[in-house]
Design an enzyme around this catalytic site. Structure first.
Site, short mmCIF file in Angstrom:
data_model
loop_
_atom_site.label_atom_id
_atom_site.label_comp_id
_atom_site.label_asym_id
_atom_site.label_seq_id
_atom_site.Cartn_x
_atom_site.Cartn_y
_atom_site.Cartn_z
N ALA A 69 0.90 -1.40 0.06
CA ALA A 69 0.05 0.05 0.00
C ALA A 69 0.75 1.35 -0.25
O ALA A 69 0.50 2.42 -0.67
CB ALA A 69 -0.76 0.10 1.21
N CYS A 70 2.19 1.23 0.56
CA CYS A 70 2.97 2.42 1.00
C CYS A 70 3.64 2.83 -0.19
O CYS A 70 4.29 1.87 -0.82
CB CYS A 70 3.89 2.09 2.09
SG CYS A 70 4.78 3.28 2.25
N PRO A 71 3.57 4.06 -0.78
CA PRO A 71 4.41 4.25 -2.04
C PRO A 71 5.81 4.84 -1.66
O PRO A 71 6.67 4.24 -2.63
CB PRO A 71 3.79 6.00 -2.36
CG PRO A 71 3.22 6.26 -0.80
CD PRO A 71 2.58 5.31 -0.37
#
Length: 325
Positions: free
Chosen positions: A52-54
């Site tokens: 989920a984390c960029p």
């Protein structure tokens, strides 16, 4: 992305309503030198990430493009960021997630406490872990991708050794473009979405779209941000843009324009990167959408997840003019 030992995601703003990102705490480096404190060795290092984390996403991309998958192992956390922070889950519980088979942790916070028992800041991903010294090398994504870019070149297959996303002749330009894109775009979407004052939101949202217009103009004449060569600057921006329409446009109120309908050059560029071998498999839109819409209950208390996944990035096919890296 992170949680704190002393507060949750709703504590990330100051009295003026502005969002402030924590400075990373672990800043050591893996180096090619065998006598370095953290020497490059096959199988020694482990990445903890969230799909989920960029910020974590950029490390997965460089690991893929540099042929490091057999040399650096990975654990993927649950998409839901709960009261205890990032949690590990089996693939049966959450497709795409993994258990922590290195430290046996249930939460990423336990990995931090193993490295530093008195740690009191936020529990962020990505984390680069040293399995020999049983400690965290780095939790700063911008520095991890530079380690992956060059430190392991004597270990990886020859075909990957010439791949360099931060070449000497472009370092100054990359640093310059990274600076304003980070402030107004990568972090700008968060400064807009987590703002708790109207003035803070408007200031950051307008700055974000001014930069998107600037990027659109750059890509009108360039294949990539700095010409015909794919660089670190592109990879850092890509992980924000791929999340923009399905998440940031609605969830973070970054809704002046959309990538799909208003930025044809950025959309072409996004498709070209997405279609490079190996990139698509690093994009898990289910984890991305469910994380934001279900974790940030101060923004979306119903936890209802929208249907839209953003523009079709598989079609039309965009072929690079030459091998871009």
């Amino acid at each position: 992305m992170s949680t704190s030992a002393s507060g949750g995601i709703t504590k990330w703003h100051s009295k003026d309503g502005q969002f402030h990102r924590q400075v990373s705490s672990f800043r050591s480096f893996v180096e090619a030198r065998p006598d370095a404190p953290f020497p490059a060795e096959a199988g020694r290092y482990h990445l903890y990430v969230s799909y989920a984390c960029p910020w974590a996403h950029r490390t997965l991309i460089v690991r893929k493009l540099k042929g490091l998958e057999s040399h650096i192992s990975v654990s993927v956390v649950h998409y839901l960021l709960g009261p205890n922070g990032w949690e590990f889950a089996s693939p049966d519980e959450v497709p795409g997630a993994t258990l922590d088979d290195v430290n046996g942790a249930k939460y990423i916070r336990e990995v931090y406490f193993k490295a530093e028992p008195e740690y009191s800041a936020r529990f962020t991903v990505p984390v680069l872990w040293d399995k020999k010294k049983n400690t965290i090398v780095s939790n700063e994504s911008s520095e991890i991708i530079r380690m992956l870019n060059t430190a392991f070149d004597e270990i990886i297959e020859p075909e990957y050794r010439g791949v360099n996303f931060y070449p000497d002749e472009l370092k100054e330009q990359i640093d310059d473009i990274n600076s304003w894109i980070y402030d107004t775009v990568n972090n700008g979407v968060y400064k807009s979405g987590f703002a708790t004052a109207q003035s803070a939101y408007e200031q950051n949202c307008r700055a974000l779209f001014e930069s998107l217009e600037r990027i659109e103009d750059i890509l009108a004449s360039n294949e990539f941000l700095l010409g015909s060569r794919l660089t670190e600057a592109d990879l850092r921006l890509f992980t924000t843009i791929v999340r923009f329409d399905p998440v940031y446009h609605g969830h973070f109120k970054c809704n002046i324009k959309q990538i799909a309908t208003d930025y044809p050059n950025i959309l072409r560029w996004t498709r070209e990167i997405y279609q490079l071998p190996g990139i698509k498999e690093t994009v898990n839109m289910e984890h991305i959408k469910k994380h934001y819409y279900m974790s940030h209950t101060q923004i979306n208390p119903t936890q209802v997840v929208p249907l839209n996944n953003g523009p079709d990035l598989d079609n039309p096919v965009v072929k690079p003019t030459a091998r871009p890296y």
